[in-house]
Scaffold this active site. Structure first.
Site, short mmCIF file in Angstrom:
data_model
loop_
_atom_site.label_atom_id
_atom_site.label_comp_id
_atom_site.label_asym_id
_atom_site.label_seq_id
_atom_site.Cartn_x
_atom_site.Cartn_y
_atom_site.Cartn_z
CG HIS A 264 11.75 -68.51 -92.32
ND1 HIS A 264 11.52 -68.75 -90.99
CD2 HIS A 264 11.34 -69.63 -92.97
CE1 HIS A 264 11.00 -69.96 -90.83
NE2 HIS A 264 10.87 -70.51 -92.03
CD GLU A 265 11.14 -69.89 -96.86
OE1 GLU A 265 11.64 -71.03 -96.84
OE2 GLU A 265 10.04 -69.65 -96.32
CG HIS A 268 13.98 -73.59 -94.30
ND1 HIS A 268 13.86 -74.57 -93.34
CD2 HIS A 268 12.89 -72.79 -94.15
CE1 HIS A 268 12.75 -74.36 -92.63
NE2 HIS A 268 12.14 -73.28 -93.09
CD GLU A 294 10.26 -73.55 -89.42
OE1 GLU A 294 10.48 -74.24 -90.44
OE2 GLU A 294 9.73 -72.42 -89.48
#
Ligand SMILES: [Zn+2]
Ligand SMILES: [Zn+2]
Lengths: 494, 494
Positions: A264-265, A268, A294
């Site tokens: 997930h990170e 980003h 997101e």
């Protein structure tokens, strides 16, 4: 030349942003426990400098003058985006900003002690104070920007996002999900009856999990020359585009939570690392906003990281790093687990949007005065019952007290999460339309196609258009819930 | 009230200092390799802000006005020290400062590539440019401060230090050492003939060395709630007083280098951690200067850490952390090793001052024009022959090219190292005069007496007096080489 003055102005601001960003990372990853008070002082001091510089009256003059100068397209966009940012920063009186910040900080502090005890009665007056100020703020922003009050709040997080377009999209998604969640749960039950869920537990030393995480970060395109992975209590993606700091937290009995968090990170981080270098110090060269950000993290976590094709590639790496040779049919049920629950941050991709839509509806009611804080727990519970069939009335810490957003005064932020999920699905659909064999590429560990498409259509666009404009240019259409719904049906409906 | 304005001014500056300091630590310990360019940009931007704020013309007016206000003693001292700092910061024209900074940076970069090759001819023009600017700088500082040129340079690092008092002290020390070094080496040879030097080698995992280091840091008084220990290529003590960041580097075949390095940096750290909290944002509340700072690091490294009494306490900790049970008679010869060498940073406490005195003499000659850069290698070699009986004429990287100070434009800094060593010995002598059983306390791991004395007499004095004033108030006399000489005789002369 005023454009040159603005350029120097932006360079000065970026130096302060760099410092604030790295100080934030340092606080979460390296600061001594007793260093917090002076750190807060220093960051408040730097934030004050930033605000004074960013809102200085001469900046307005330079912007006006620059608009009359001969500029190329990118320069014009840069000035326009700087103006947008300047207007958003200066649309509230300075003493109101300070009053709201102090109120929000006090309320957040109170929330941190009241939440573990579920002390709604003790916390309620603080939230009432915050809501009152947010209503004032929204009215002032709305007046100046010529927007509806809730739209004016969203404008801070996602320029161009409007309830007018989001509400019908969320309504369609909600209608689908209220019906779909029980179906998906039934399908899951049937599958588990045939093949019982096998726990993915074991003993996974942190160093081995970290090596696996870094291998996956690199595989999906993260540049370790311009970033790193460390540990913090709450995972985040921070730092600056040339030095993106990802963090995660590990538990040694499970590897999936840390790995999915890292993916997930990493999403980003890929966005930050691939923003256009030439405009890095201008607002137009920064990441667009919360929902596109997101969409990038969820693209990597959900569209790639929970895609069975990805696990064809990843399972051998799990085996070599952790010494555990999971069968695909034992792993995927964990990656795709659906579970009704009260807590948003623990929710899976099927139930998560219902948590967001509930908040989206309630915060609009609060803002409009259709709902008062004292009636919030009942209103929350009613919707939670309607959407997910569960209740938190006896434990407000699992209801309206669970998130930091409202206590800290952030209203209009929640929709970003689900807008991001929908945009990620819409981006994936666009890519797979022109690359029907995309899953074969991913199964082979080849992320060139998805990264090239996102670099050209999202990352390099930075803030050179509004949120809906960037999505439209990238995918050829406005936000369309059909893609996310189709994605859920494919992954969880059969 | 102008004093209040100055107070706010100091708070604003301390926020920028905090940021610069933590960014520096982060760069050495956590930054991604590719993040350096933007980090340099950001730090240059913040340094510029700092300089503009610190030298703003209204600060002079506030200082003048504050001097007429009713202030208590501490406030008067604070204003006086701020004025001293303001005068030192504003005594050079801004364009000269910038020119010198750029010249120094270019010269330092050139030095980094020329040094490994020993390319004196290639590097010489850059150093000539630096020396020319330093001569100009010294003349300007001298004029404004009413000091001799070299004193005006030292004033930046150690307010109050003057060649008039240092030169005779160094002359006495030099005369002693030129005679003493051969004697100490002979004594060492005789001892080793009786008991051969036993290597302290083994395999010492970094984690175990770190645990030992932290145990020793805590033992001598370092507060781990307001500081930490990490790793960097070049050990340093950085951060801020409420969050002191020590670093070291480890090799796994030896434990003594890292441990002694940690003790040295811990000495710096104790000073920073114990500065007076109330004045932390004023110049008067900061560490006094380089030589007192070095007196604190050398106090811990040499007066405590190379004291046989300390090892009575420390050896069992070494044994329990590293699993090596060294005999005192095998360990001390390493801790007290004397060795003639060309490199200052590798020198022991007996030969080190000769390296410093050589530089102290040569940089005064360079400044006064009695020596030109082209003649430096021969002048260096002549002194190296006279003082230590060795030559570096064939390898300038081990001669005048070995240190970063001159290439970067820092003249007047070198004496601080040996002044610090002498002050540490003088402080130790003062303590042991009133506490004759100080070695028994240290052997028992009790550092209360030494820390209480230093807290009251050094740490809490911060910058509330000049360097010589603080030493005089603490020890009852001016800098006196007799203590350091006696210390060397006791430790190395028998
Ligand atoms: Zn995220
Ligand atoms: Zn030192």
């Amino acid at each position: 030349m005023s454009f040159a003055k603005l350029d120097a102005h932006c360079r000065s601001l970026i130096a302060l942003e760099h410092a604030l960003s790295i100080l934030g990372v340092d606080e979460a990853t390296a600061m001594a426990p007793g260093g917090g008070e002076q750190r807060a002082e220093a960051m408040a001091g730097l934030s004050g400098m930033y605000h004074r510089q960013a809102t200085a009256p001469q900046v307005r003059d330079w912007i006006e003058a620059a608009k009359t100068e001969t500029l190329d397209q990118a320069q014009q966009t840069a000035v326009a985006e700087l103006e947008r940012s300047y207007v958003n920063l200066t649309c509230l009186p300075a003493d109101f900003v300070e009053h709201k910040m102090r109120t929000g900080m006090r309320s957040e502090q109170l929330w941190r002690t009241a939440r573990p005890k579920g002390d709604w009665v003790g916390f309620r007056p603080a939230l009432e104070g915050v809501v009152e100020l947010v209503r004032e703020e929204a009215a002032m922003r709305a007046e100046l920007l010529g927007l509806a009050p809730y739209d004016a709040l969203m404008e801070q997080f996602d320029p161009g996002n409007r309830t007018e377009t989001i509400t019908p999209v969320f309504a369609e998604l909600k209608a689908f999900l209220v019906d779909f969640v029980p179906k998906a749960l039934k399908i899951q039950d049937e599958k588990r009856a045939k093949r019982p869920l096998k726990p993915l537990s074991g003993i996974y030393p942190v160093e081995k999990q970290k090596a696996l995480g870094i291998a996956m970060m690199k595989a999906v395109g993260f540049d370790m020359n311009h970033g790193s992975l460390s540990v913090s209590d709450h995972p985040f993606c921070g730092g600056v585009p040339t030095d993106v700091r990802l963090t995660t937290r590990y538990r040694t009995d499970e590897f999936l939570p840390a790995l999915m968090g890292i993916l997930h990170e990493t999403g980003h981080g890929l966005y930050e690392q691939n923003l256009p270098k030439d405009w890095a110090h201008w607002p137009s060269g920064k990441a667009r906003g919360m929902s596109i950000h997101e969409s990038q993290s969820l693209f990597v976590e959900k569209q790639i990281g929970r895609n069975p094709a990805f696990w064809t590639f990843a399972l051998p790496h799990v085996a070599s790093h952790l010494g555990e040779d999971w069968a695909m049919d034992d792993l995927l049920p964990h990656v795709h687990q659906v579970k009704r629950g009260l807590i948003r941050v623990d929710a899976d991709e099927v139930t998560y949007p219902l948590h967001v839509i509930l908040r989206y509806e309630l915060e609009q009611d609060l803002l409009a005065g259709r709902l008062e804080v004292k009636d919030l727990p009942e209103a929350w519970d009613a919707k939670m019952g309607d959407y997910l069939g569960i209740s938190s009335l006896d434990a407000p810490q699992n209801g309206p007290m669970q998130d930091v957003h409202w206590p800290s005064g952030a209203f209009g932020y929640f929709p970003s999460y689900t807008l991001g999920a929908m945009m990620a699905a819409q981006q994936w659909a666009t890519i797979s339309r022109s690359h029907p064999d995309i899953n074969e590429e991913i199964a082979a560990g080849d992320f060139t196609t998805v990264n090239t498409w996102r670099r050209d259509n999202i990352w390099l666009k930075a803030s050179m258009g509004s949120t809906p404009e960037i999505l439209r240019q990238a995918t050829g259409e406005d936000l369309n819930p059909a893609y996310f719904i189709a994605h859920l049906k494919t992954r969880y409906g059969a």
